[in-house]
Motif scaffolding. Structure first.
Motif, PDB file in Angstrom:
ATOM      1  N   GLU A 208       0.829  -1.202   0.000  1.00 17.23           N
ATOM      2  CA  GLU A 208       0.000   0.000   0.000  1.00 17.23           C
ATOM      3  C   GLU A 208       0.866   1.256   0.000  1.00 17.23           C
ATOM      4  O   GLU A 208       0.524   2.256  -0.644  1.00 17.23           O
ATOM      5  CB  GLU A 208      -0.961  -0.006   1.192  1.00 17.23           C
ATOM      6  N   HIS A 209       1.994   1.193   0.681  1.00 16.56           N
ATOM      7  CA  HIS A 209       2.909   2.338   0.710  1.00 16.56           C
ATOM      8  C   HIS A 209       3.517   2.563  -0.674  1.00 16.56           C
ATOM      9  O   HIS A 209       3.609   3.704  -1.140  1.00 16.56           O
ATOM     10  CB  HIS A 209       4.020   2.090   1.738  1.00 16.56           C
ATOM     11  N   ILE A 210       3.933   1.476  -1.310  1.00 15.07           N
ATOM     12  CA  ILE A 210       4.511   1.584  -2.656  1.00 15.07           C
ATOM     13  C   ILE A 210       3.485   2.175  -3.614  1.00 15.07           C
ATOM     14  O   ILE A 210       3.798   3.070  -4.405  1.00 15.07           O
ATOM     15  CB  ILE A 210       4.996   0.198  -3.133  1.00 15.07           C
ATOM     16  N   TYR A 211       2.252   1.683  -3.542  1.00 11.12           N
ATOM     17  CA  TYR A 211       1.218   2.213  -4.429  1.00 11.12           C
ATOM     18  C   TYR A 211       0.982   3.704  -4.172  1.00 11.12           C
ATOM     19  O   TYR A 211       0.972   4.514  -5.105  1.00 11.12           O
ATOM     20  CB  TYR A 211      -0.101   1.447  -4.252  1.00 11.12           C
ATOM     21  N   ARG A 212       0.793   4.064  -2.910  1.00 15.56           N
ATOM     22  CA  ARG A 212       0.475   5.463  -2.588  1.00 15.56           C
ATOM     23  C   ARG A 212       1.615   6.397  -2.972  1.00 15.56           C
ATOM     24  O   ARG A 212       1.392   7.515  -3.436  1.00 15.56           O
ATOM     25  CB  ARG A 212       0.137   5.606  -1.106  1.00 15.56           C
ATOM     26  N   HIS A 213       2.854   5.917  -2.784  1.00 15.96           N
ATOM     27  CA  HIS A 213       3.989   6.775  -3.129  1.00 15.96           C
ATOM     28  C   HIS A 213       4.139   6.915  -4.640  1.00 15.96           C
ATOM     29  O   HIS A 213       4.193   8.025  -5.173  1.00 15.96           O
ATOM     30  CB  HIS A 213       5.294   6.248  -2.541  1.00 15.96           C
ATOM     31  N   HIS A 214       4.220   5.797  -5.339  1.00 18.21           N
ATOM     32  CA  HIS A 214       4.523   5.865  -6.770  1.00 18.21           C
ATOM     33  C   HIS A 214       3.350   6.386  -7.588  1.00 18.21           C
ATOM     34  O   HIS A 214       3.554   6.825  -8.729  1.00 18.21           O
ATOM     35  CB  HIS A 214       4.971   4.489  -7.274  1.00 18.21           C
ATOM     36  N   ARG A 215       2.143   6.365  -7.028  1.00 15.34           N
ATOM     37  CA  ARG A 215       1.003   6.908  -7.757  1.00 15.34           C
ATOM     38  C   ARG A 215       1.199   8.380  -8.082  1.00 15.34           C
ATOM     39  O   ARG A 215       0.708   8.884  -9.103  1.00 15.34           O
ATOM     40  CB  ARG A 215      -0.285   6.717  -6.931  1.00 15.34           C
ATOM     41  N   ARG A 216       1.949   9.083  -7.250  1.00  9.07           N
ATOM     42  CA  ARG A 216       2.134  10.518  -7.484  1.00  9.07           C
ATOM     43  C   ARG A 216       2.957  10.781  -8.739  1.00  9.07           C
ATOM     44  O   ARG A 216       2.815  11.818  -9.381  1.00  9.07           O
ATOM     45  CB  ARG A 216       2.792  11.184  -6.279  1.00  9.07           C
ATOM     46  N   TYR A 217       3.825   9.844  -9.110  1.00  6.16           N
ATOM     47  CA  TYR A 217       4.700  10.081 -10.258  1.00  6.16           C
ATOM     48  C   TYR A 217       3.955   9.988 -11.585  1.00  6.16           C
ATOM     49  O   TYR A 217       4.522  10.318 -12.631  1.00  6.16           O
ATOM     50  CB  TYR A 217       5.884   9.111 -10.236  1.00  6.16           C
ATOM     51  N   ARG A 218       2.688   9.537 -11.549  1.00  9.27           N
ATOM     52  CA  ARG A 218       1.883   9.608 -12.765  1.00  9.27           C
ATOM     53  C   ARG A 218       1.350  11.027 -12.971  1.00  9.27           C
ATOM     54  O   ARG A 218       0.740  11.313 -13.999  1.00  9.27           O
ATOM     55  CB  ARG A 218       0.739   8.598 -12.689  1.00  9.27           C
ATOM     56  N   ILE A 219       1.614  11.897 -11.990  1.00  7.54           N
ATOM     57  CA  ILE A 219       1.183  13.294 -12.067  1.00  7.54           C
ATOM     58  C   ILE A 219       2.390  14.234 -12.040  1.00  7.54           C
ATOM     59  O   ILE A 219       2.498  15.157 -12.850  1.00  7.54           O
ATOM     60  CB  ILE A 219       0.235  13.631 -10.899  1.00  7.54           C
ATOM     61  N   THR A 220       3.298  14.011 -11.105  1.00  3.63           N
ATOM     62  CA  THR A 220       4.469  14.881 -10.985  1.00  3.63           C
ATOM     63  C   THR A 220       5.544  14.482 -11.997  1.00  3.63           C
ATOM     64  O   THR A 220       5.419  13.493 -12.694  1.00  3.63           O
ATOM     65  CB  THR A 220       5.052  14.808  -9.570  1.00  3.63           C
ATOM     66  N   GLU A 221       6.619  15.261 -12.053  1.00  7.05           N
ATOM     67  CA  GLU A 221       7.695  15.048 -13.028  1.00  7.05           C
ATOM     68  C   GLU A 221       7.164  15.094 -14.462  1.00  7.05           C
ATOM     69  O   GLU A 221       7.728  14.470 -15.357  1.00  7.05           O
ATOM     70  CB  GLU A 221       8.406  13.700 -12.780  1.00  7.05           C
ATOM     71  N   GLY A 222       6.066  15.789 -14.671  1.00  5.15           N
ATOM     72  CA  GLY A 222       5.366  15.776 -15.945  1.00  5.15           C
ATOM     73  C   GLY A 222       4.341  14.658 -15.928  1.00  5.15           C
ATOM     74  O   GLY A 222       4.701  13.475 -15.871  1.00  5.15           O
ATOM     75  N   SER A 223       3.071  14.995 -15.921  1.00  7.92           N
ATOM     76  CA  SER A 223       2.031  13.975 -15.868  1.00  7.92           C
ATOM     77  C   SER A 223       2.172  13.021 -17.043  1.00  7.92           C
ATOM     78  O   SER A 223       2.789  13.344 -18.069  1.00  7.92           O
ATOM     79  CB  SER A 223       0.650  14.628 -15.894  1.00  7.92           C
ATOM     80  N   GLU A 224       1.583  11.818 -16.915  1.00  6.45           N
ATOM     81  CA  GLU A 224       1.719  10.866 -18.013  1.00  6.45           C
ATOM     82  C   GLU A 224       1.054  11.400 -19.281  1.00  6.45           C
ATOM     83  O   GLU A 224       1.510  11.088 -20.393  1.00  6.45           O
ATOM     84  CB  GLU A 224       1.171   9.503 -17.626  1.00  6.45           C
ATOM     85  N   GLU A 225       0.026  12.238 -19.144  1.00  7.47           N
ATOM     86  CA  GLU A 225      -0.583  12.820 -20.334  1.00  7.47           C
ATOM     87  C   GLU A 225       0.379  13.792 -21.034  1.00  7.47           C
ATOM     88  O   GLU A 225       0.467  13.803 -22.270  1.00  7.47           O
ATOM     89  CB  GLU A 225      -1.879  13.554 -19.963  1.00  7.47           C
ATOM     90  N   ILE A 226       1.094  14.590 -20.239  1.00 11.45           N
ATOM     91  CA  ILE A 226       2.087  15.505 -20.814  1.00 11.45           C
ATOM     92  C   ILE A 226       3.177  14.705 -21.524  1.00 11.45           C
ATOM     93  O   ILE A 226       3.626  15.054 -22.627  1.00 11.45           O
ATOM     94  CB  ILE A 226       2.706  16.384 -19.703  1.00 11.45           C
ATOM     95  N   GLN A 227       3.616  13.615 -20.903  1.00 11.03           N
ATOM     96  CA  GLN A 227       4.685  12.829 -21.500  1.00 11.03           C
ATOM     97  C   GLN A 227       4.213  12.073 -22.745  1.00 11.03           C
ATOM     98  O   GLN A 227       4.954  11.942 -23.724  1.00 11.03           O
ATOM     99  CB  GLN A 227       5.262  11.876 -20.455  1.00 11.03           C
ATOM    100  N   MET A 228       2.970  11.597 -22.726  1.00 15.65           N
ATOM    101  CA  MET A 228       2.427  10.955 -23.924  1.00 15.65           C
ATOM    102  C   MET A 228       2.279  11.963 -25.061  1.00 15.65           C
ATOM    103  O   MET A 228       2.481  11.632 -26.238  1.00 15.65           O
ATOM    104  CB  MET A 228       1.092  10.289 -23.602  1.00 15.65           C
ATOM    105  N   ARG A 229       1.950  13.203 -24.706  1.00 11.92           N
ATOM    106  CA  ARG A 229       1.868  14.247 -25.731  1.00 11.92           C
ATOM    107  C   ARG A 229       3.245  14.499 -26.353  1.00 11.92           C
ATOM    108  O   ARG A 229       3.364  14.727 -27.559  1.00 11.92           O
ATOM    109  CB  ARG A 229       1.301  15.534 -25.120  1.00 11.92           C
ATOM    110  N   LYS A 230       4.277  14.450 -25.521  1.00 14.51           N
ATOM    111  CA  LYS A 230       5.648  14.592 -26.029  1.00 14.51           C
ATOM    112  C   LYS A 230       5.985  13.448 -26.983  1.00 14.51           C
ATOM    113  O   LYS A 230       6.518  13.664 -28.078  1.00 14.51           O
ATOM    114  CB  LYS A 230       6.634  14.630 -24.854  1.00 14.51           C
ATOM    115  N   VAL A 231       5.647  12.228 -26.603  1.00 19.95           N
ATOM    116  CA  VAL A 231       5.904  11.071 -27.462  1.00 19.95           C
ATOM    117  C   VAL A 231       5.149  11.227 -28.778  1.00 19.95           C
ATOM    118  O   VAL A 231       5.689  10.955 -29.860  1.00 19.95           O
ATOM    119  CB  VAL A 231       5.496   9.763 -26.751  1.00 19.95           C
ATOM    120  N   ALA A 232       3.889  11.666 -28.705  1.00 20.09           N
ATOM    121  CA  ALA A 232       3.092  11.843 -29.916  1.00 20.09           C
ATOM    122  C   ALA A 232       3.710  12.893 -30.842  1.00 20.09           C
ATOM    123  O   ALA A 232       3.726  12.726 -32.072  1.00 20.09           O
ATOM    124  CB  ALA A 232       1.664  12.245 -29.544  1.00 20.09           C
TER     125      ALA A 232
END
Length: 430
Positions: A389-413
């Motif tokens: 649960e700690h791993i999930y709660r911690h790493h879940r933030r990185y789908r938003i911070t450091e550039g959200s996954e949507e921002i990064q997918m836009r870069k890939v596109a």
């Protein structure tokens, strides 16, 4: 083509493991310090009566660990040799971060607050590229001496990922014959302000909203009148050191300007690639840990007289996760290796899409792996007596911070469709 890790890198991993066993694990077990990592971890780390900030004892323990690692020559590994580091490459850092996270929770590497006995120092590259000699001495050497701690004030309450629409403004103002700037605005998620000596504050100094040019960076001392921490934002994973900060008629002299006037956005983006590939490696290592722990549990748990591991409903989801880990590991290592072969300034135009691929997929994968580990472990997996649960709660933030996954997918596109990057010429005639 040789995919083997260099022998000297494997030897260094063994050296790090020996250091952890000799120095860090005993410290982790001393004086009930294990409370920061077992089922009591969130309470032990969080001063809930003081805004949810990290407890002083927790931060002292992290400091103790890094002091020992620095004395052993490990903490500054990624920094240039002239600052006491070892010029650690992107490949070596990716392998080390993967290796550490795959060990599970521990004092050797706790990414909730970017702690590791092998430190990550993006500000070093930023000050090297954009700082004056005086700023380099003050903030790089002062940073390693723990006399200078710099928070990062980029994100704003109303604009999130879009830093070009920046409402914080800085206008020229001379006081007592000293040229300077008057800053007004507000920032969000300004991590580390409770201990920071300075805040790298980004403000629009010219141009219109939406323009990349016209944003400047100022090294504002946190004691400056008019700078105020408004509140600490409580998060999915506590403790918090992420405040909302206001700037009301904050005046600073010209000497606080970091980098060229109006060129601050390039400065803000100067170290994202190093951060993203290393963070991807950490998420990969944590995902691997979740898979391996689930496999061990499934082999030993025997409901109805048979090992869980004999059930395809247990096997197949873990097979898929293990396959993704192996494929992603190859891509992360290859991308880090490519980064080491390119000049720093060429990475954005040549390799940024691959770095984003690694990062957004690793962050998604670790959340899936932690969730599956909870399911395989059943009730005990859902409890805080397991780390998932700690791993999930911690790493879940990185789908938003450091550039959200949507921002990064836009870069890939943008790279895939030739709007940016090496494929741009391929579509030039359209």
């Amino acid at each position: 083509m040789d995919f083997a890790l260099p022998e000297d890198l494997k030897a260094y991993l063994s050296e790090l493991d020996a250091f952890i066993a000799a120095e860090i694990k005993p410290l982790e077990a001393k004086d009930d310090n294990i409370r920061f990592f077992d089922h009591r971890r969130e309470w032990a780390r969080t001063d809930f009566e003081n805004g949810g900030l990290p407890r002083h004892e927790w931060e002292l323990l992290l400091r103790d660990a890094t002091i020992r690692a620095d004395a052993a020559g490990h903490w500054r590994f990624s920094a240039p040799k002239k600052y006491g580091g070892k010029d650690g490459s992107n490949l070596w850092m990716a392998v080390i971060r993967d290796h550490f996270a795959a060990k599970g929770l521990g004092l050797h590497n706790d990414l909730q607050n970017e702690h590791s006995i092998v430190g990550n120092f993006p500000f070093v590259a930023m000050f090297e590229a954009f700082g004056t000699p005086a700023q380099q001495e003050e903030f790089i050497l002062g940073g390693f001496a723990r006399k200078r701690i710099t928070a990062f004030g980029l994100t704003e309450p109303d604009h999130g990922s879009d830093a070009t629409y920046m409402e914080t403004r800085a206008v020229p103002e001379t006081r007592d014959g000293v040229a300077g700037w008057l800053i007004n605005g507000e920032k969000m998620w300004t991590t580390g302000m409770h201990v920071a000596t300075h805040c790298a504050t980004f403000a629009r100094t010219s141009g219109n909203n939406g323009a990349a040019r016209g944003i400047s960076c100022f090294l504002v001392p946190t004691s400056t009148p008019g700078l105020k921490i408004e509140e600490y934002l409580w998060t999915f994973n506590m403790p918090t050191d992420h405040p909302r900060v206001s700037f009301t008629n904050v005046w600073v002299p010209d000497s606080t300007l970091l980098g060229p006037p109006d060129g601050g956005l390039a400065l803000a983006q100067s170290f994202v690639h190093q951060n993203r590939i290393r963070q991807a490696a950490s998420s990969l290592g944590a995902a691997t840990f979740c898979v391996e722990e689930s496999v061990k549990y499934a082999r030993t748990r025997k409901p109805f007289g048979e090992a869980l591991s004999k059930n395809q409903a247990i096997q197949f989801p873990l097979v898929e996760l293990a396959t993704q880990c192996e494929m992603l590991r190859l891509m992360i290592y290859k991308t880090a290796w490519d980064m080491d072969r390119l000049p720093h300034e060429a990475i954005e135009s040549q390799l940024s899409d691959k770095i984003s691929m690694c990062n957004y997929w690793a962050n998604r994968l670790v959340c899936e792996a932690a969730d599956r580990a909870m399911q395989v472990h059943g009730g005990i997996g859902y409890s805080r007596h397991k780390p998932f649960e700690h791993i999930y709660r911690h790493h879940r933030r990185y789908r938003i911070t450091e550039g959200s996954e949507e921002i990064q997918m836009r870069k890939v596109a943008a790279y895939l469709f030739g709007y940016l990057g090496p494929r741009k010429q391929l579509f030039a005639g359209l």
